[in-house]
Motif scaffolding. Sequence first.
Motif, PDB file in Angstrom:
ATOM      1  N   LYS A 100       0.854  -1.189   0.000  1.00 26.79           N
ATOM      2  CA  LYS A 100       0.000   0.000   0.000  1.00 26.79           C
ATOM      3  C   LYS A 100       0.888   1.237   0.000  1.00 26.79           C
ATOM      4  O   LYS A 100       1.186   1.801   1.058  1.00 26.79           O
ATOM      5  CB  LYS A 100      -0.934  -0.015   1.203  1.00 26.79           C
ATOM      6  CG  LYS A 100      -2.034  -1.058   1.119  1.00 26.79           C
ATOM      7  CD  LYS A 100      -3.061  -0.862   2.220  1.00 26.79           C
ATOM      8  CE  LYS A 100      -4.239  -1.803   2.045  1.00 26.79           C
ATOM      9  NZ  LYS A 100      -5.297  -1.583   3.047  1.00 26.79           N
ATOM     10  N   ASP A 101       1.317   1.638  -1.200  1.00 21.87           N
ATOM     11  CA  ASP A 101       2.227   2.781  -1.283  1.00 21.87           C
ATOM     12  C   ASP A 101       1.741   3.843  -2.264  1.00 21.87           C
ATOM     13  O   ASP A 101       2.471   4.765  -2.604  1.00 21.87           O
ATOM     14  CB  ASP A 101       3.631   2.315  -1.682  1.00 21.87           C
ATOM     15  CG  ASP A 101       3.674   1.684  -3.071  1.00 21.87           C
ATOM     16  OD1 ASP A 101       2.605   1.459  -3.659  1.00 21.87           O
ATOM     17  OD2 ASP A 101       4.787   1.414  -3.555  1.00 21.87           O
ATOM     18  N   LEU A 102       0.484   3.731  -2.720  1.00 27.60           N
ATOM     19  CA  LEU A 102      -0.071   4.703  -3.655  1.00 27.60           C
ATOM     20  C   LEU A 102      -0.816   5.758  -2.836  1.00 27.60           C
ATOM     21  O   LEU A 102      -1.836   5.466  -2.215  1.00 27.60           O
ATOM     22  CB  LEU A 102      -1.012   4.004  -4.628  1.00 27.60           C
ATOM     23  CG  LEU A 102      -1.479   4.757  -5.866  1.00 27.60           C
ATOM     24  CD1 LEU A 102      -0.301   5.217  -6.720  1.00 27.60           C
ATOM     25  CD2 LEU A 102      -2.410   3.887  -6.691  1.00 27.60           C
ATOM     26  N   PRO A 103      -0.324   7.007  -2.815  1.00 28.40           N
ATOM     27  CA  PRO A 103      -0.922   8.016  -1.929  1.00 28.40           C
ATOM     28  C   PRO A 103      -2.291   8.488  -2.411  1.00 28.40           C
ATOM     29  O   PRO A 103      -2.533   8.622  -3.610  1.00 28.40           O
ATOM     30  CB  PRO A 103       0.098   9.162  -1.973  1.00 28.40           C
ATOM     31  CG  PRO A 103       0.801   9.002  -3.280  1.00 28.40           C
ATOM     32  CD  PRO A 103       0.851   7.530  -3.549  1.00 28.40           C
ATOM     33  N   ILE A 104      -3.181   8.724  -1.453  1.00 32.55           N
ATOM     34  CA  ILE A 104      -4.526   9.222  -1.726  1.00 32.55           C
ATOM     35  C   ILE A 104      -4.665  10.618  -1.133  1.00 32.55           C
ATOM     36  O   ILE A 104      -4.329  10.846   0.035  1.00 32.55           O
ATOM     37  CB  ILE A 104      -5.594   8.300  -1.112  1.00 32.55           C
ATOM     38  CG1 ILE A 104      -5.440   6.871  -1.640  1.00 32.55           C
ATOM     39  CG2 ILE A 104      -6.999   8.820  -1.375  1.00 32.55           C
ATOM     40  CD1 ILE A 104      -6.308   5.867  -0.904  1.00 32.55           C
ATOM     41  N   TYR A 105      -5.172  11.543  -1.932  1.00 30.15           N
ATOM     42  CA  TYR A 105      -5.378  12.906  -1.478  1.00 30.15           C
ATOM     43  C   TYR A 105      -6.838  13.293  -1.643  1.00 30.15           C
ATOM     44  O   TYR A 105      -7.512  12.839  -2.562  1.00 30.15           O
ATOM     45  CB  TYR A 105      -4.506  13.877  -2.284  1.00 30.15           C
ATOM     46  CG  TYR A 105      -3.031  13.603  -2.186  1.00 30.15           C
ATOM     47  CD1 TYR A 105      -2.303  14.015  -1.087  1.00 30.15           C
ATOM     48  CD2 TYR A 105      -2.363  12.906  -3.189  1.00 30.15           C
ATOM     49  CE1 TYR A 105      -0.940  13.755  -0.984  1.00 30.15           C
ATOM     50  CE2 TYR A 105      -1.012  12.640  -3.100  1.00 30.15           C
ATOM     51  CZ  TYR A 105      -0.304  13.067  -1.997  1.00 30.15           C
ATOM     52  OH  TYR A 105       1.037  12.801  -1.906  1.00 30.15           O
ATOM     53  N   GLY A 106      -7.288  14.178  -0.757  1.00 32.05           N
ATOM     54  CA  GLY A 106      -8.620  14.748  -0.893  1.00 32.05           C
ATOM     55  C   GLY A 106      -9.702  13.904  -0.285  1.00 32.05           C
ATOM     56  O   GLY A 106      -9.779  12.706  -0.540  1.00 32.05           O
ATOM     57  N   SER A 107     -10.514  14.508   0.548  1.00 38.95           N
ATOM     58  CA  SER A 107     -11.649  13.796   1.110  1.00 38.95           C
ATOM     59  C   SER A 107     -12.761  14.766   1.487  1.00 38.95           C
ATOM     60  O   SER A 107     -13.778  14.351   2.011  1.00 38.95           O
ATOM     61  CB  SER A 107     -11.220  13.011   2.363  1.00 38.95           C
ATOM     62  OG  SER A 107     -10.670  13.878   3.332  1.00 38.95           O
ATOM     63  N   ALA A 108     -12.546  16.045   1.229  1.00 38.81           N
ATOM     64  CA  ALA A 108     -13.519  17.055   1.628  1.00 38.81           C
ATOM     65  C   ALA A 108     -13.842  17.974   0.456  1.00 38.81           C
ATOM     66  O   ALA A 108     -13.025  18.166  -0.454  1.00 38.81           O
ATOM     67  CB  ALA A 108     -12.988  17.878   2.804  1.00 38.81           C
ATOM     68  N   LEU A 109     -15.042  18.540   0.498  1.00 36.53           N
ATOM     69  CA  LEU A 109     -15.474  19.480  -0.520  1.00 36.53           C
ATOM     70  C   LEU A 109     -15.071  20.882  -0.091  1.00 36.53           C
ATOM     71  O   LEU A 109     -15.438  21.332   1.001  1.00 36.53           O
ATOM     72  CB  LEU A 109     -16.991  19.391  -0.701  1.00 36.53           C
ATOM     73  CG  LEU A 109     -17.613  20.154  -1.864  1.00 36.53           C
ATOM     74  CD1 LEU A 109     -17.085  19.621  -3.190  1.00 36.53           C
ATOM     75  CD2 LEU A 109     -19.124  20.054  -1.820  1.00 36.53           C
ATOM     76  N   GLY A 110     -14.292  21.563  -0.939  1.00 32.53           N
ATOM     77  CA  GLY A 110     -13.893  22.928  -0.636  1.00 32.53           C
ATOM     78  C   GLY A 110     -14.984  23.913  -1.019  1.00 32.53           C
ATOM     79  O   GLY A 110     -16.002  23.551  -1.629  1.00 32.53           O
ATOM     80  N   VAL A 123     -20.152  30.788 -13.748  1.00 29.58           N
ATOM     81  CA  VAL A 123     -20.459  29.390 -13.460  1.00 29.58           C
ATOM     82  C   VAL A 123     -19.907  29.037 -12.089  1.00 29.58           C
ATOM     83  O   VAL A 123     -18.748  29.339 -11.776  1.00 29.58           O
ATOM     84  CB  VAL A 123     -19.834  28.466 -14.531  1.00 29.58           C
ATOM     85  CG1 VAL A 123     -20.077  26.999 -14.182  1.00 29.58           C
ATOM     86  CG2 VAL A 123     -20.383  28.789 -15.907  1.00 29.58           C
ATOM     87  N   THR A 124     -20.732  28.436 -11.245  1.00 30.66           N
ATOM     88  CA  THR A 124     -20.284  27.977  -9.930  1.00 30.66           C
ATOM     89  C   THR A 124     -19.707  26.572 -10.057  1.00 30.66           C
ATOM     90  O   THR A 124     -20.344  25.683 -10.613  1.00 30.66           O
ATOM     91  CB  THR A 124     -21.446  27.982  -8.926  1.00 30.66           C
ATOM     92  OG1 THR A 124     -21.953  29.313  -8.805  1.00 30.66           O
ATOM     93  CG2 THR A 124     -20.980  27.508  -7.556  1.00 30.66           C
ATOM     94  N   VAL A 125     -18.498  26.396  -9.522  1.00 30.15           N
ATOM     95  CA  VAL A 125     -17.741  25.157  -9.743  1.00 30.15           C
ATOM     96  C   VAL A 125     -17.298  24.566  -8.406  1.00 30.15           C
ATOM     97  O   VAL A 125     -16.758  25.276  -7.544  1.00 30.15           O
ATOM     98  CB  VAL A 125     -16.504  25.442 -10.624  1.00 30.15           C
ATOM     99  CG1 VAL A 125     -15.665  24.179 -10.786  1.00 30.15           C
ATOM    100  CG2 VAL A 125     -16.936  25.985 -11.979  1.00 30.15           C
ATOM    101  N   GLU A 126     -17.534  23.249  -8.232  1.00 31.09           N
ATOM    102  CA  GLU A 126     -17.067  22.546  -7.031  1.00 31.09           C
ATOM    103  C   GLU A 126     -15.570  22.299  -7.112  1.00 31.09           C
ATOM    104  O   GLU A 126     -15.023  22.033  -8.179  1.00 31.09           O
ATOM    105  CB  GLU A 126     -17.765  21.192  -6.899  1.00 31.09           C
ATOM    106  CG  GLU A 126     -19.227  21.265  -6.519  1.00 31.09           C
ATOM    107  CD  GLU A 126     -19.847  19.883  -6.421  1.00 31.09           C
ATOM    108  OE1 GLU A 126     -20.908  19.779  -5.794  1.00 31.09           O
ATOM    109  OE2 GLU A 126     -19.281  18.917  -6.990  1.00 31.09           O
ATOM    110  N   GLN A 127     -14.914  22.345  -5.970  1.00 34.63           N
ATOM    111  CA  GLN A 127     -13.510  21.973  -5.886  1.00 34.63           C
ATOM    112  C   GLN A 127     -13.321  20.993  -4.727  1.00 34.63           C
ATOM    113  O   GLN A 127     -14.117  20.976  -3.784  1.00 34.63           O
ATOM    114  CB  GLN A 127     -12.620  23.203  -5.697  1.00 34.63           C
ATOM    115  CG  GLN A 127     -12.891  23.990  -4.427  1.00 34.63           C
ATOM    116  CD  GLN A 127     -11.933  25.141  -4.234  1.00 34.63           C
ATOM    117  OE1 GLN A 127     -10.821  25.129  -4.762  1.00 34.63           O
ATOM    118  NE2 GLN A 127     -12.334  26.145  -3.474  1.00 34.63           N
TER     119      GLN A 127
END
Length: 248
Positions: A100-110, A123-127
């Motif tokens: 398990k060495d593949l990094p995961i990023y992001g878990s929240a809606l900005g 245009v309103t855009v999710e990040q």
Amino acid sequence: MPHLSRVMSAAPAILIERLQAKLIERNITAREVSIAATGQPDAIRNIIRKGSMPGAARLDAIARELETTSDWLLGREAAIERTIADGGAVPETTFRRLPKDLPIYGSALGADLQFSDAVGVIVTVEQTEVHMAEPSDRMARPIGVTGRPDLYVVEVAGHSMEPRYDSGRRVLVDPRRSPGVGDDVIVQLRGPTFDGEEVKHVLIKQLVKRRPGAVVLRQFNPHATFDVPNEQIAAVHRVMPWDEALGF
């Protein structure tokens, strides 16, 4: 009335999952195993893509090529995974784990951003919020992309790319190969800090085109096309389909 010989049962989910895991582990394509086991190129594709349940003899042949057993592929309670030794000797039991060495990023809606489309409409855009300095988790790396320490995974937050990507879906990102028109991309956004800048948010969208001064992106829910000025972009990376990483 359908011919009874043509009525096929559906392949169980565990069979599909374990076939995919074995293909990754052995770094071999579904086509190669299918031809070796059955003489036909689509035997495994039909199981994975169509959910077709193979007959016992065919599944046994596929299992032998994958150096395991039909019982293990089917998840039977008493089954163990076996690796067939060279020369057809008595199987030795092994329990393999992919690192398990593949990094995961992001878990929240900005916070939503606002960009202009081709005619100046806002245009309103999710990040998606990310912390590139420290991954939120790690997952097993498909053997087909070993030797690629630059790859990373982003967990989708929000609903702007549905039905292509639901919230919580993980996408594999390839920063080496330049994305083309129509590719899904991760757009890293510049985030100023007191001593420089840091990537804190990304956009998960489809690349429409590049034009002087901006990158044109598309989202699907709600459908919109908009421009992101180059000065706000740190990098644009291609989303690598999991089928590509798995060797399909």
